[in-house]
Design an enzyme around this catalytic site. Structure first.
Site, short mmCIF file in Angstrom:
data_model
loop_
_atom_site.label_atom_id
_atom_site.label_comp_id
_atom_site.label_asym_id
_atom_site.label_seq_id
_atom_site.Cartn_x
_atom_site.Cartn_y
_atom_site.Cartn_z
N ASP A 139 16.35 13.67 -24.63
CA ASP A 139 17.51 14.47 -24.99
C ASP A 139 18.39 14.97 -23.84
O ASP A 139 17.89 15.09 -22.66
CB ASP A 139 16.92 15.47 -25.96
N SER A 140 19.45 15.37 -24.17
CA SER A 140 20.34 16.14 -23.33
C SER A 140 19.77 17.20 -22.89
O SER A 140 20.01 18.08 -21.86
CB SER A 140 21.66 16.19 -23.63
N TYR A 168 25.58 17.29 -23.69
CA TYR A 168 26.29 15.85 -23.58
C TYR A 168 27.60 15.93 -24.42
O TYR A 168 28.53 15.23 -24.15
CB TYR A 168 25.34 14.82 -23.84
N GLY A 169 27.48 16.86 -25.52
CA GLY A 169 28.41 16.78 -26.65
C GLY A 169 30.09 16.70 -26.07
O GLY A 169 30.65 16.27 -27.12
N CYS A 219 18.82 12.57 -29.55
CA CYS A 219 19.87 13.22 -29.06
C CYS A 219 20.99 12.68 -30.01
O CYS A 219 21.25 11.60 -30.17
CB CYS A 219 20.25 12.72 -27.65
N THR A 243 24.02 12.79 -29.95
CA THR A 243 25.28 12.57 -29.16
C THR A 243 25.10 11.16 -28.56
O THR A 243 25.59 10.26 -28.55
CB THR A 243 25.68 13.48 -28.10
N GLU A 298 20.11 27.01 -26.86
CA GLU A 298 19.51 26.93 -25.46
C GLU A 298 19.35 28.24 -24.89
O GLU A 298 18.56 28.56 -23.98
CB GLU A 298 20.38 26.03 -24.62
N CYS A 341 22.59 17.21 -34.91
CA CYS A 341 21.91 17.52 -33.51
C CYS A 341 20.66 17.95 -33.50
O CYS A 341 20.34 18.98 -34.39
CB CYS A 341 23.17 18.45 -32.86
N THR A 342 19.72 17.66 -32.68
CA THR A 342 18.30 17.95 -32.71
C THR A 342 18.15 19.31 -32.49
O THR A 342 17.19 19.85 -32.58
CB THR A 342 17.41 16.89 -31.91
N HIS A 343 19.11 20.08 -31.88
CA HIS A 343 19.02 21.51 -31.42
C HIS A 343 19.03 22.25 -32.80
O HIS A 343 18.61 23.16 -32.94
CB HIS A 343 20.26 21.99 -30.65
#
Length: 270
Positions: free
Chosen positions: A10-11, A42-43, A73, A75, A152, A186-188
């Site tokens: 992932d980013s 990355y988005g 990810c 994105t 993050e 988005c996996t976040h």
């Protein structure tokens, strides 16, 4: 049976939500995770840059003898997965198709919301898959560029005025549109699931892209007799492009302490 590890990238840290689901479903699997924490997010980047970064991420993972790669990810899954699949001779799984299928199955009124990075929204990848499955579906998409950096930085808890204010701003149009399913593209975003769910209300079902990708991988491995042997003890290996703060945040994503070594990778060399 196949005891080789599963590679996941992932980013940043969001892909750990997929790892969490993989481990819950298949605790005997070895996982090698790479998070490009030095270049997250990355988005907001161009398709060319995202593709270059993704190629480097995969090139690093391919230094290990893997049985499959999970692009955890949104994105990359929406912008570069087709390119990566043509270049690689290993099964690769993204988050878009399984998540879109789940959303279509769940909706009752045909109104599906999607929140993701600007790059993911711009590709129209989710919309194409959803409309192929349900041509009459109404799709309401919103880019949420502040969610990834807030996650993050640990701003994830209900009661945090910053994340709640940002979420209200992004989600109000989708709520007013009457969506009954909301794709967390988005996996976040599962890290702020409580905040999102509280604002949208209990009548809106949330679809976790990281979890759906993990379920897809589990089904494929089972169907192809590629699961680890029953006596195999799974372990995780963590690699990042910037290790600062990784353990603390990763522990939140995984729901358990990260006790294994964390190694920094110079990803630009790949």
């Amino acid at each position: 049976m196949d005891n080789r590890p599963i590679g996941v990238f992932d980013s940043g840290l969001g892909g750990l939500t997929s790892v969490r689901e993989l481990l819950a479903r298949m605790p005997g699997e070895d996982i090698i995770y790479f998070g490009d924490t030095g270049r997250v997010p990355y988005g907001g980047r161009s398709r060319e840059i995202i593709t270059r970064y993704a190629r480097q991420d995969v090139a690093f993972l391919r230094t290990f003898d893997l049985k499959t790669v999970v692009i955890a990810c949104g994105t990359v899954s929406s912008t570069a997965i087709d390119v990566l699949k043509t270049e690689q001779d290993i099964p690769m799984f993204g988050v878009v198709e399984p998540t879109a299928r789940r959303a279509v199955r769940l909706t009752r009124n045909g109104k599906i919301g999607l929140i993701a990075t600007q790059a993911t929204i711009s590709t129209g990848a989710y919309e194409r898959v959803i409309r192929a499955l349900a041509p009459q579906a109404e799709i309401y998409a919103a880019a949420c560029p502040l969610f990834v950096p807030l996650v993050e930085n640990g701003r994830t808890r209900p009661g945090d005025v910053v994340i709640e204010t940002v979420a209200r701003d992004y989600l109000t149009p989708l709520k007013e549109a009457g969506v009954d399913v909301l794709v967390l593209g988005c996996t976040h975003y599962p890290l702020i699931r409580e905040v999102i769910g509280a604002f949208m209300g209990p009548e809106v079902q949330l679809v976790d892209s990281g979890a759906e990708a993990a379920h897809e991988v589990g089904r494929w491995l089972s169907e192809h007799d590629s699961l680890a042997s029953a006596d195999h003890v799974g372990r995780c290996r963590w690699y990042v492009s910037d290790a600062q703060g990784f353990r603390e945040l990763a522990s939140r994503f995984l729901g358990r302490p990260v006790t294994e070594p964390v190694e920094r990778v110079d990803i630009e060399q790949y």
